[in-house]
Design a protein around this motif. Structure first.
Motif, PDB file in Angstrom:
ATOM      1  N   ARG A  15       0.836  -1.215   0.000  1.00 39.96           N
ATOM      2  CA  ARG A  15       0.000   0.000   0.000  1.00 39.96           C
ATOM      3  C   ARG A  15       0.868   1.261   0.000  1.00 39.96           C
ATOM      4  NH1 ARG A  15      -5.259  -1.689   1.114  1.00 39.96           N
ATOM      5  NH2 ARG A  15      -5.351  -3.684   2.189  1.00 39.96           N
ATOM      6  N   GLN A  19       0.924   4.055  -2.924  1.00 37.54           N
ATOM      7  CA  GLN A  19       0.653   5.446  -2.581  1.00 37.54           C
ATOM      8  C   GLN A  19       1.806   6.355  -3.023  1.00 37.54           C
ATOM      9  OE1 GLN A  19      -0.447   6.081   1.477  1.00 37.54           O
ATOM     10  NE2 GLN A  19      -0.455   8.290   1.276  1.00 37.54           N
ATOM     11  N   VAL A  22       1.650   6.835  -6.817  1.00 35.08           N
ATOM     12  CA  VAL A  22       0.552   7.733  -7.198  1.00 35.08           C
ATOM     13  C   VAL A  22       0.918   9.181  -6.866  1.00 35.08           C
ATOM     14  CG1 VAL A  22      -1.852   8.338  -6.719  1.00 35.08           C
ATOM     15  CG2 VAL A  22      -1.221   5.949  -7.080  1.00 35.08           C
ATOM     16  N   THR A  43      -6.190   0.246  -2.507  1.00 32.24           N
ATOM     17  CA  THR A  43      -5.517   1.484  -2.147  1.00 32.24           C
ATOM     18  C   THR A  43      -6.008   2.650  -3.009  1.00 32.24           C
ATOM     19  OG1 THR A  43      -3.583   0.196  -1.496  1.00 32.24           O
ATOM     20  CG2 THR A  43      -3.255   2.547  -1.814  1.00 32.24           C
ATOM     21  N   TYR A  44      -6.102   2.439  -4.317  1.00 36.62           N
ATOM     22  CA  TYR A  44      -6.563   3.476  -5.259  1.00 36.62           C
ATOM     23  C   TYR A  44      -7.491   2.828  -6.278  1.00 36.62           C
ATOM     24  CZ  TYR A  44      -3.374   6.846  -3.311  1.00 36.62           C
ATOM     25  OH  TYR A  44      -2.746   7.707  -2.452  1.00 36.62           O
ATOM     26  N   PHE A  47      -7.574   4.131 -10.033  1.00 34.25           N
ATOM     27  CA  PHE A  47      -6.315   4.308 -10.748  1.00 34.25           C
ATOM     28  C   PHE A  47      -6.137   3.217 -11.801  1.00 34.25           C
ATOM     29  CE2 PHE A  47      -1.797   4.974 -11.310  1.00 34.25           C
ATOM     30  CZ  PHE A  47      -1.714   6.349 -11.163  1.00 34.25           C
TER      31      PHE A  47
END
Length: 69
Positions: A15, A19, A22, A43-44, A47
Motif C-alpha cells: 500500500r 501510494q 501515485v 488502495t486506489y 487508478f
C-alpha cells in the motif's frame, strides 16, 4: 519514463509503495500477481492498473468482464 519498484508480501508495504507511486504522478501501475492487484485496487480503486496474473481474472474477481475490464 518508467519507474520500477519491487514489493512482496507485506500488505502495508505494498500500500505504501502504491501510494508513493501515485503521489509521484505516475500514469498507470503495472502489477504482477492477483494479491498485489487486489491491494493496489483497494488502495486506489480508480487508478489505471495493467496486470499479469495466472488464471482467470474474471473468476478471480479482478475485472467485471474481459470485454470491459
Amino acid at each position: 519514463m518508467v519507474e520500477g519498484r519491487t514489493q512482496r508480501g507485506d500488505s502495508a508495504g505494498v500500500r505504501a509503495t502504491v501510494q508513493a507511486l501515485v503521489e509521484q504522478r505516475v500514469q498507470v501501475l503495472f502489477v504482477v500477481g492477483s494479491a498485489l492487484v487486489r491491494l493496489a485496487r483497494e488502495t486506489y480503486p480508480q487508478f489505471p492498473i495493467v496486470f499479469v496474473t495466472p488464471g482467470d481474472p474474471v473468476g478471480a474477481g479482478l475485472v467485471a468482464s474481459l470485454a470491459r475490464p
